[in-house]
Design an enzyme around this catalytic site. Structure first.
Site, short mmCIF file in Angstrom:
data_model
loop_
_atom_site.label_atom_id
_atom_site.label_comp_id
_atom_site.label_asym_id
_atom_site.label_seq_id
_atom_site.Cartn_x
_atom_site.Cartn_y
_atom_site.Cartn_z
N HIS A 123 -40.85 31.84 -46.96
CA HIS A 123 -40.87 31.86 -45.50
C HIS A 123 -40.50 33.28 -45.07
CE1 HIS A 123 -39.23 30.98 -41.45
NE2 HIS A 123 -39.89 29.84 -41.50
N ASP A 200 -32.95 29.74 -50.79
CA ASP A 200 -33.26 29.26 -49.45
C ASP A 200 -33.48 27.75 -49.55
OD1 ASP A 200 -34.56 28.36 -47.19
OD2 ASP A 200 -35.94 30.05 -47.05
N GLN A 203 -35.82 23.70 -46.88
CA GLN A 203 -36.72 22.55 -47.05
C GLN A 203 -36.28 21.62 -48.17
OE1 GLN A 203 -39.19 21.73 -45.05
NE2 GLN A 203 -39.25 23.60 -43.84
N LYS A 226 -33.15 20.68 -39.79
CA LYS A 226 -34.14 20.06 -40.68
C LYS A 226 -33.53 18.91 -41.47
CE LYS A 226 -36.45 24.49 -41.21
NZ LYS A 226 -37.77 24.51 -40.57
N CYS A 364 -45.05 30.55 -40.78
CA CYS A 364 -44.13 31.67 -41.09
C CYS A 364 -44.21 32.05 -42.56
CB CYS A 364 -42.69 31.34 -40.73
SG CYS A 364 -42.42 31.01 -39.00
#
Ligand code: PMP
Length: 406
Positions: A123, A200, A203, A226, A364
């Site tokens: 991202h 990261d 997700q 999220k 993104c």
């Protein structure tokens, strides 16, 4: 194995029981942001009605209540990530800010010619902060290749890893492809060369619980929104000894120990990285979201989610010309696709007319779009409250659009 009562779960999410454009809402844009259960809404409402004040300040009862709720939320996050100490849990505005805190904080360690490895499926939030720090320091940002299936190319990784590599910043799960990356093993290899590692997790956390000690990462970032929590808050986990050495990100109240015009000193962890009044109600909401998700039971949740993805995969052949982008072996229930002859944005608009919410565009992740030679994709991203019937509605919707436009 235990089975989830999806209808009961849906009743926990008030927003889901509405009609959009005259059709029952089918919300399949969870990768962009997930909906909030009543438990989160209630926790935040109760906080504001009964406990609100500023934290770490008050010589009064409300100040104590707010501080207790706020620091209790930090402990919930610590336990969720299995971090060693709440000193290692920093509140941020989200994943984006968490990565910026780290990029800024590691800048003093970087010099001309140093290399920062990211992947081609990142991202922008895990690319641009590194480019900015590279600009300042003379370091270089180098992408690890991905395979056509959308997996991390491990040969590319091994060949790029070298004694100039200082940082490995990689996504746990791709927001476009759904790929679950083998972060544990790449971190293990990187650490042998003394490379600092950031994951990261934006997700990942909605789908499974990461264990930062087991992963062995130095930093882990995620966003509350999220994970069924409120917007405006996220988390940076960092190993205490690294956080101790890093300079603060912003200056102001709370992050200091003592201020004078001659010399100002920093507060202890985690407060050194939390300038100003923090997102207190949001921390309470995030803790409630974690309690909610963990209360569902992850094994049952993962089984339900993989059933959604499996059903979606089965139905692809019912839409002629539909092509899935990202067919990794290990995936969360995210499906990016294109349909021959149709624009992604038209697919999005026409699905919305049927009450079905998906995301279209570059997500993104422009470098990844370039890799696949597309300007954008359509993406359906499923959550624990989605039903098999909703998956079927998505495909009926796509068939309808196809009849209409071709
Ligand atoms: N990384 C990934 C993989 C993401 O999917 C997102 C959100 N789309 C981000 C980072 C940025 O998260 P936020 O906008 O909440 O800071």
């Amino acid at each position: 194995s235990p089975v989830l009562d999806v209808e009961a779960i849906r009743r926990d999410f008030p927003i889901l029981s509405q009609e959009i454009n005259g059709k029952p809402l089918v919300y399949l844009d969870n990768g962009a942001s997930a909906q909030k259960p009543e438990m989160v809404l209630d926790a935040m409402d109760r906080y504001y009605r009964e406990m609100h004040s500023n934290v770490h300040r008050g010589a009064h009862t409300l100040g104590d209540r707010a501080t207790t709720a706020f620091e209790g939320a930090r402990e919930t996050v610590r336990s969720f990530l299995n971090a060693q100490s709440t000193r290692e849990i920093i509140w941020t505005r989200g994943t984006t800010e968490a990565i910026n805190v780290v990029a800024n904080g590691l800048a003093p360690r970087l010099k001309e010619g140093d290399e920062i490895l990211v992947s081609h499926m990142e991202h922008h939030a895990n690319i641009v902060p590194w480019q900015m720090v590279a600009e300042r320091t003379g370091a270089k940002v180098i992408p690890i290749q991905v395979t056509p299936e959308g997996e991390l190319d491990l040969e590319s990784f091994t060949s790029l890893l070298n004694e100039r590599t200082r940082i490995l910043a990689i996504t746990h799960v791709s927001n476009v492809l759904g790929t679950i990356n083998p972060v544990r093993s790449v971190i293990e290899q990187a650490k042998k060369l003394g490379v600092l590692t950031l994951v990261d997790g934006a997700q990942a956390v909605p789908h499974f619980r990461p264990d930062v000690q087991e992963l062995g990462c130095d930093f882990y970032a995620f966003s509350s929104h999220k994970l069924f929590g409120p917007t405006g808050i996220g988390v940076l986990y960092g190993r205490a000894e690294l956080l101790e050495e890093m300079p603060p990100y912003q200056g102001g109240g709370e992050m200091i120990e003592r201020v004078s015009f001659e010399r100002t000193t920093w507060n202890i962890l985690p407060y050194k990285f939390e300038a100003g009044t923090p997102p207190i109600a949001e921390a309470v909401g995030l803790a409630a979201a974690i309690d909610y998700v963990e209360g569902l039971g992850r094994p049952a949740m993962e089984a339900a989610e993989s059933a959604l993805l499996q059903r979606a995969n089965e139905l692809v052949e019912t839409v002629p010309g539909m092509e899935i982008i990202g067919t990794a072996r290990q995936k969360v229930p995210v499906m990016s696709f294109k349909i021959a002859g149709l624009h992604a944005s038209d697919i999005g608009t026409l699905l919305d007319q049927q009450g079905i919410a998906i995301r279209t565009g570059n997500h993104c992740a422009m470098p990844l779009m370039d890799f696949y030679g597309v300007t954008g994709t359509a993406r359906a991203s499923f959550a624990v409250y989605n039903t098999l019937e909703e998956v079927e509605k998505l495909f009926q919707g796509l068939q309808k659009i196809q009849r209409l436009l071709t």
